[in-house]
Write a protein that holds these residues in place. Structure first.
Motif, mmCIF file in Angstrom:
data_model
loop_
_atom_site.group_PDB
_atom_site.id
_atom_site.type_symbol
_atom_site.label_atom_id
_atom_site.label_comp_id
_atom_site.label_asym_id
_atom_site.label_seq_id
_atom_site.Cartn_x
_atom_site.Cartn_y
_atom_site.Cartn_z
ATOM 1 N N GLU A 105 0.831 -1.203 0.000
ATOM 2 C CA GLU A 105 0.000 0.000 0.000
ATOM 3 C C GLU A 105 0.870 1.260 0.000
ATOM 4 O OE1 GLU A 105 -3.246 2.377 2.800
ATOM 5 O OE2 GLU A 105 -1.986 0.791 3.636
ATOM 6 N N SER A 106 1.873 1.290 0.874
ATOM 7 C CA SER A 106 2.759 2.464 0.963
ATOM 8 C C SER A 106 3.530 2.677 -0.327
ATOM 9 C CB SER A 106 3.737 2.284 2.131
ATOM 10 O OG SER A 106 3.050 2.210 3.360
ATOM 11 N N ALA A 107 3.992 1.571 -0.922
ATOM 12 C CA ALA A 107 4.744 1.676 -2.180
ATOM 13 C C ALA A 107 3.865 2.236 -3.294
ATOM 14 C CB ALA A 107 5.290 0.307 -2.570
ATOM 15 N N LEU A 108 2.625 1.805 -3.345
ATOM 16 C CA LEU A 108 1.707 2.283 -4.375
ATOM 17 C C LEU A 108 1.327 3.747 -4.151
ATOM 18 C CD1 LEU A 108 -0.638 -0.834 -4.703
ATOM 19 C CD2 LEU A 108 1.089 -0.056 -6.333
ATOM 20 N N LYS A 109 1.257 4.154 -2.884
ATOM 21 C CA LYS A 109 0.942 5.551 -2.579
ATOM 22 C C LYS A 109 2.047 6.491 -3.021
ATOM 23 C CE LYS A 109 -2.239 5.198 1.357
ATOM 24 N NZ LYS A 109 -2.409 5.421 2.815
ATOM 25 N N GLU A 110 3.278 5.971 -3.082
ATOM 26 C CA GLU A 110 4.428 6.796 -3.460
ATOM 27 C C GLU A 110 4.515 7.054 -4.966
ATOM 28 O OE1 GLU A 110 7.833 4.813 -1.938
ATOM 29 O OE2 GLU A 110 7.338 5.179 0.163
ATOM 30 N N VAL A 111 3.700 6.336 -5.734
ATOM 31 C CA VAL A 111 3.724 6.529 -7.189
ATOM 32 C C VAL A 111 3.272 7.947 -7.526
ATOM 33 C CG1 VAL A 111 2.729 5.772 -9.388
ATOM 34 C CG2 VAL A 111 3.328 4.086 -7.635
ATOM 35 N N ASP A 112 3.982 8.585 -8.402
ATOM 36 C CA ASP A 112 3.692 9.973 -8.797
ATOM 37 C C ASP A 112 2.267 10.074 -9.342
ATOM 38 O OD1 ASP A 112 3.624 12.534 -9.724
ATOM 39 O OD2 ASP A 112 5.358 12.349 -11.039
ATOM 40 N N PRO A 113 1.423 10.904 -8.717
ATOM 41 C CA PRO A 113 0.043 11.072 -9.198
ATOM 42 C C PRO A 113 -0.015 11.510 -10.660
ATOM 43 C CG PRO A 113 0.309 12.091 -7.044
ATOM 44 C CD PRO A 113 1.685 11.705 -7.516
ATOM 45 N N GLY A 114 1.009 12.216 -11.092
ATOM 46 C CA GLY A 114 1.046 12.670 -12.479
ATOM 47 C C GLY A 114 1.092 11.511 -13.457
ATOM 48 N N VAL A 115 1.772 10.435 -13.060
ATOM 49 C CA VAL A 115 1.840 9.247 -13.914
ATOM 50 C C VAL A 115 0.460 8.613 -14.039
ATOM 51 C CG1 VAL A 115 2.845 6.942 -14.162
ATOM 52 C CG2 VAL A 115 4.237 8.823 -13.273
ATOM 53 N N VAL A 116 -0.261 8.561 -12.920
ATOM 54 C CA VAL A 116 -1.618 7.988 -12.919
ATOM 55 C C VAL A 116 -2.550 8.841 -13.770
ATOM 56 C CG1 VAL A 116 -3.599 7.356 -11.478
ATOM 57 C CG2 VAL A 116 -1.273 6.950 -10.647
ATOM 58 N N GLU A 117 -2.462 10.158 -13.617
ATOM 59 C CA GLU A 117 -3.307 11.060 -14.400
ATOM 60 C C GLU A 117 -3.005 10.933 -15.900
ATOM 61 O OE1 GLU A 117 -5.867 12.862 -13.425
ATOM 62 O OE2 GLU A 117 -5.587 12.057 -11.402
ATOM 63 N N ALA A 118 -1.728 10.750 -16.219
ATOM 64 C CA ALA A 118 -1.354 10.581 -17.628
ATOM 65 C C ALA A 118 -1.973 9.313 -18.195
ATOM 66 C CB ALA A 118 0.166 10.539 -17.753
ATOM 67 N N ALA A 119 -1.966 8.239 -17.392
ATOM 68 C CA ALA A 119 -2.556 6.972 -17.835
ATOM 69 C C ALA A 119 -4.059 7.127 -18.042
ATOM 70 C CB ALA A 119 -2.279 5.879 -16.803
ATOM 71 N N LYS A 120 -4.715 7.879 -17.147
ATOM 72 C CA LYS A 120 -6.153 8.134 -17.295
ATOM 73 C C LYS A 120 -6.445 8.915 -18.573
ATOM 74 C CE LYS A 120 -7.496 8.177 -12.386
ATOM 75 N NZ LYS A 120 -8.018 9.024 -11.275
ATOM 76 N N SER A 121 -5.588 9.873 -18.857
ATOM 77 C CA SER A 121 -5.820 10.710 -20.033
ATOM 78 C C SER A 121 -5.687 9.906 -21.326
ATOM 79 C CB SER A 121 -4.825 11.877 -20.043
ATOM 80 O OG SER A 121 -3.499 11.410 -20.237
ATOM 81 N N PHE A 122 -4.952 8.796 -21.267
ATOM 82 C CA PHE A 122 -4.814 7.929 -22.446
ATOM 83 C C PHE A 122 -5.910 6.868 -22.500
ATOM 84 C CE2 PHE A 122 -0.401 9.524 -22.473
ATOM 85 C CZ PHE A 122 -0.257 9.789 -23.825
#
Length: 211
Positions: A105-122
């Protein structure tokens, strides 16, 4: 001494390997659920998040020896007995799984939100975001955390030996302590130190390599 220590070493390796494997499997599921249902998760759900969060915190608060005794009926239900190497794997898994869940859980929380948002935008789905984006980015941190977990499990396995779990802890108690064979105790400690150092070195190498 070799005839005593070699079987004990093998039992310790068996306990640590299977406990780690099962705890990763059991810890992975709630970790993903916590990330998804978190307040800022992909599908926020306060009830599910708070319930899982409380369960994990409760399980983590149990000292290992107390936990091992408390779940004896469950251990007997799973493996048919409460002592021995196979029986020790059950409480070791139950004790380690909440820590694994928190690590992931902690490792996943550390993922850059920008990367997640970029994936959503695609147009990536939630499943793709979790398994192809977040987990991929979090692997180095997960490896580092799992290294610490395995080292903790080794310590727990030694404690399990004091109550019939077998392994190096059992040898240290029966021969080193009860029979006053100091040489056996010293060699057992040295073996445990070498195992821990080797695992930490391997974990550090994998972390650097994957980073």
């Amino acid at each position: 001494m070799l005839e005593i220590l070699l079987p004990a070493f093998n039992k310790t390796i068996i306990m640590v390997f299977f406990s780690t494997l099962f705890s990763v499997i059991l810890g992975f599921i709630p970790a993903i659920a916590l990330i998804v249902t978190a307040p800022k998760g992909l599908k926020p759900n306060k009830i599910i998040y708070n319930t899982l969060d409380s369960i994990i915190n409760i399980l983590r608060s149990f000292p290992f020896l107390i936990l091992m005794v408390a779940i004896v009926p469950f251990t007997k239900l799973i493996v048919g007995k409460s002592i021995g190497t196979e029986a020790a794997i059950v409480p070791l898994t139950v004790a380690a799984a909440p820590f694994v869940a928190r690590i992931i859980e902690s490792a996943l929380k550390e993922v850059d939100p920008g990367v997640v948002e970029a994936a959503k935008s695609f147009g990536a789905s939630n499943t793709q975001i979790i398994f192809k984006v977040m987990l991929k980015e979090a692997i180095p941190s997960i490896i580092s955390g799992l290294t610490l977990t395995i080292i903790s499990i080794i310590g727990y396995s030694a404690m399990a030996g004091t109550v019939g779990g077998g392994g190096l802890g059992d040898v240290a108690i029966r021969y080193g302590y009860q029979r006053y064979q100091t040489d056996v105790m010293i060699v057992t400690v040295i073996i445990l130190v070498i195992i821990v150092q080797a695992l930490q070195t391997l974990g550090n190498y994998l972390y650097k390599k994957l980073s």
